[in-house]
Motif scaffolding. Sequence first.
Motif, PDB file in Angstrom:
ATOM      1  N   LEU A  62       0.844  -1.189   0.000  1.00 41.80           N
ATOM      2  CA  LEU A  62       0.000   0.000   0.000  1.00 41.80           C
ATOM      3  C   LEU A  62       0.885   1.247   0.000  1.00 41.80           C
ATOM      4  CD1 LEU A  62      -2.699  -0.982   2.642  1.00 41.80           C
ATOM      5  CD2 LEU A  62      -2.594  -1.556   0.215  1.00 41.80           C
ATOM      6  N   SER A  63       0.396   2.284  -0.645  1.00 42.58           N
ATOM      7  CA  SER A  63       1.096   3.558  -0.685  1.00 42.58           C
ATOM      8  C   SER A  63       0.242   4.642  -0.053  1.00 42.58           C
ATOM      9  CB  SER A  63       1.413   3.958  -2.128  1.00 42.58           C
ATOM     10  OG  SER A  63       2.240   3.017  -2.764  1.00 42.58           O
ATOM     11  N   CYS A  64       0.905   5.584   0.571  1.00 42.25           N
ATOM     12  CA  CYS A  64       0.246   6.757   1.153  1.00 42.25           C
ATOM     13  C   CYS A  64       1.013   7.976   0.657  1.00 42.25           C
ATOM     14  CB  CYS A  64       0.263   6.683   2.671  1.00 42.25           C
ATOM     15  SG  CYS A  64      -0.305   8.171   3.525  1.00 42.25           S
ATOM     16  N   VAL A  65       0.392   8.744  -0.206  1.00 40.91           N
ATOM     17  CA  VAL A  65       1.016   9.965  -0.706  1.00 40.91           C
ATOM     18  C   VAL A  65       0.524  11.138   0.118  1.00 40.91           C
ATOM     19  CG1 VAL A  65       1.304  11.481  -2.684  1.00 40.91           C
ATOM     20  CG2 VAL A  65       1.234   9.010  -3.010  1.00 40.91           C
ATOM     21  N   VAL A  66       1.474  11.852   0.693  1.00 42.73           N
ATOM     22  CA  VAL A  66       1.165  12.939   1.629  1.00 42.73           C
ATOM     23  C   VAL A  66       1.484  14.288   0.992  1.00 42.73           C
ATOM     24  CG1 VAL A  66       1.611  13.887   3.920  1.00 42.73           C
ATOM     25  CG2 VAL A  66       1.760  11.420   3.543  1.00 42.73           C
ATOM     26  N   SER A  67       0.568  15.210   1.090  1.00 44.29           N
ATOM     27  CA  SER A  67       0.825  16.570   0.637  1.00 44.29           C
ATOM     28  C   SER A  67       0.287  17.549   1.673  1.00 44.29           C
ATOM     29  CB  SER A  67       0.177  16.823  -0.725  1.00 44.29           C
ATOM     30  OG  SER A  67      -1.218  16.616  -0.673  1.00 44.29           O
ATOM     31  N   GLY A  68       0.934  18.714   1.756  1.00 41.54           N
ATOM     32  CA  GLY A  68       0.495  19.721   2.704  1.00 41.54           C
ATOM     33  C   GLY A  68       0.990  19.520   4.118  1.00 41.54           C
ATOM     34  N   LEU A  69       1.795  18.493   4.349  1.00 46.11           N
ATOM     35  CA  LEU A  69       2.387  18.253   5.661  1.00 46.11           C
ATOM     36  C   LEU A  69       3.898  18.249   5.522  1.00 46.11           C
ATOM     37  CD1 LEU A  69       0.344  15.332   7.303  1.00 46.11           C
ATOM     38  CD2 LEU A  69       0.239  17.775   7.842  1.00 46.11           C
ATOM     39  N   ASN A  70       4.569  18.813   6.521  1.00 48.39           N
ATOM     40  CA  ASN A  70       6.032  18.813   6.530  1.00 48.39           C
ATOM     41  C   ASN A  70       6.513  17.433   6.971  1.00 48.39           C
ATOM     42  OD1 ASN A  70       8.755  19.136   7.037  1.00 48.39           O
ATOM     43  ND2 ASN A  70       8.519  21.168   7.921  1.00 48.39           N
ATOM     44  N   ALA A  71       7.170  16.722   6.071  1.00 51.84           N
ATOM     45  CA  ALA A  71       7.624  15.365   6.377  1.00 51.84           C
ATOM     46  C   ALA A  71       8.622  15.342   7.524  1.00 51.84           C
ATOM     47  CB  ALA A  71       8.246  14.729   5.133  1.00 51.84           C
ATOM     48  N   ASP A  72       9.279  16.486   7.783  1.00 50.86           N
ATOM     49  CA  ASP A  72      10.246  16.540   8.879  1.00 50.86           C
ATOM     50  C   ASP A  72       9.568  16.743  10.228  1.00 50.86           C
ATOM     51  OD1 ASP A  72      12.554  18.363   6.777  1.00 50.86           O
ATOM     52  OD2 ASP A  72      12.432  16.204   7.193  1.00 50.86           O
ATOM     53  N   LYS A  73       8.274  16.969  10.228  1.00 50.74           N
ATOM     54  CA  LYS A  73       7.543  17.211  11.474  1.00 50.74           C
ATOM     55  C   LYS A  73       6.493  16.165  11.783  1.00 50.74           C
ATOM     56  CE  LYS A  73       6.116  20.989  13.007  1.00 50.74           C
ATOM     57  NZ  LYS A  73       5.321  22.238  13.208  1.00 50.74           N
ATOM     58  N   PHE A  74       5.983  15.487  10.756  1.00 51.41           N
ATOM     59  CA  PHE A  74       4.844  14.610  10.967  1.00 51.41           C
ATOM     60  C   PHE A  74       5.218  13.148  10.763  1.00 51.41           C
ATOM     61  CE2 PHE A  74       1.082  17.198  11.589  1.00 51.41           C
ATOM     62  CZ  PHE A  74       1.574  18.448  11.310  1.00 51.41           C
ATOM     63  N   ALA A  75       4.937  12.362  11.770  1.00 57.34           N
ATOM     64  CA  ALA A  75       5.030  10.907  11.629  1.00 57.34           C
ATOM     65  C   ALA A  75       3.822  10.410  10.849  1.00 57.34           C
ATOM     66  CB  ALA A  75       5.053  10.253  13.008  1.00 57.34           C
ATOM     67  N   ILE A  76       3.982   9.267  10.211  1.00 59.18           N
ATOM     68  CA  ILE A  76       2.892   8.660   9.467  1.00 59.18           C
ATOM     69  C   ILE A  76       2.590   7.285  10.056  1.00 59.18           C
ATOM     70  CG2 ILE A  76       2.067   7.828   7.239  1.00 59.18           C
ATOM     71  CD1 ILE A  76       2.373  10.856   7.376  1.00 59.18           C
ATOM     72  N   GLY A  77       1.338   7.051  10.328  1.00 63.41           N
ATOM     73  CA  GLY A  77       0.910   5.765  10.847  1.00 63.41           C
ATOM     74  C   GLY A  77      -0.026   5.066   9.883  1.00 63.41           C
ATOM     75  N   TRP A  78      -0.053   3.747   9.968  1.00 60.06           N
ATOM     76  CA  TRP A  78      -0.990   2.927   9.182  1.00 60.06           C
ATOM     77  C   TRP A  78      -1.972   2.257  10.137  1.00 60.06           C
ATOM     78  CZ3 TRP A  78      -1.933   2.650   4.108  1.00 60.06           C
ATOM     79  CH2 TRP A  78      -0.959   3.119   3.217  1.00 60.06           C
ATOM     80  N   ALA A 130      -2.294   8.031   8.298  1.00 56.60           N
ATOM     81  CA  ALA A 130      -2.590   9.248   9.038  1.00 56.60           C
ATOM     82  C   ALA A 130      -1.302   9.956   9.417  1.00 56.60           C
ATOM     83  CB  ALA A 130      -3.394   8.925  10.294  1.00 56.60           C
ATOM     84  N   GLY A 131      -1.383  11.283   9.574  1.00 53.50           N
ATOM     85  CA  GLY A 131      -0.234  12.090   9.944  1.00 53.50           C
ATOM     86  C   GLY A 131      -0.396  12.673  11.332  1.00 53.50           C
ATOM     87  N   GLY A 132       0.669  12.607  12.121  1.00 53.36           N
ATOM     88  CA  GLY A 132       0.630  13.156  13.469  1.00 53.36           C
ATOM     89  C   GLY A 132       1.916  13.876  13.822  1.00 53.36           C
ATOM     90  N   ASP A 133       1.784  14.987  14.520  1.00 55.57           N
ATOM     91  CA  ASP A 133       2.944  15.785  14.953  1.00 55.57           C
ATOM     92  C   ASP A 133       3.329  15.369  16.364  1.00 55.57           C
ATOM     93  OD1 ASP A 133       3.604  19.388  15.150  1.00 55.57           O
ATOM     94  OD2 ASP A 133       4.838  17.640  15.604  1.00 55.57           O
ATOM     95  N   PHE A 134       4.480  14.716  16.489  1.00 54.19           N
ATOM     96  CA  PHE A 134       4.928  14.254  17.794  1.00 54.19           C
ATOM     97  C   PHE A 134       5.854  15.262  18.484  1.00 54.19           C
ATOM     98  CE2 PHE A 134       3.378   9.886  18.346  1.00 54.19           C
ATOM     99  CZ  PHE A 134       2.702   9.751  17.157  1.00 54.19           C
TER     100      PHE A 134
END
Length: 128
Positions: free
Chosen positions: A20-36, A97-101
């Motif tokens: 599965l792929s999750c394409v993320v836009s509008g979130l800073n990849a250096d700030k947001f973790a991605i969960g499945w 999903a994207g989350g800021d830790f």
Amino acid sequence: QVQLVESGGGLVQPGGSLRLSCVVSGLNADKFAIGWFRQGPGKERAGLGCISSADDSTYYNTSVLGRFTVSRGADKNTVYLEMNNLKPEDAAIYSCAGGDFKEWSEFCSVAPVNYEYWGQGTQVTVSS
């Protein structure tokens, strides 16, 4: 505008694999973790695995450890969920999903409460 778009779901036979792929836009990849996560019929949403923003550390729910792998693409904005040896009970809608830790950016979590932004999901069916 934040968007997370999943793809790669479909029908697979027991024992098979899917990525599965999750394409993320509008979130800073250096700030947001991605969960499945996944949610099967009549079941609560369950966390599967995640990847941190700081150093791509991964963490897994013990129920899928050894079968599922989370990774990030070279462009940092695509996150994958590799699933092997699939079983009928793995059938569900799979979402990222994207989350800021924040100051714990080297960590991530499989608890849905830690994530603010969600994709629509992709269906995975495991059947012969």
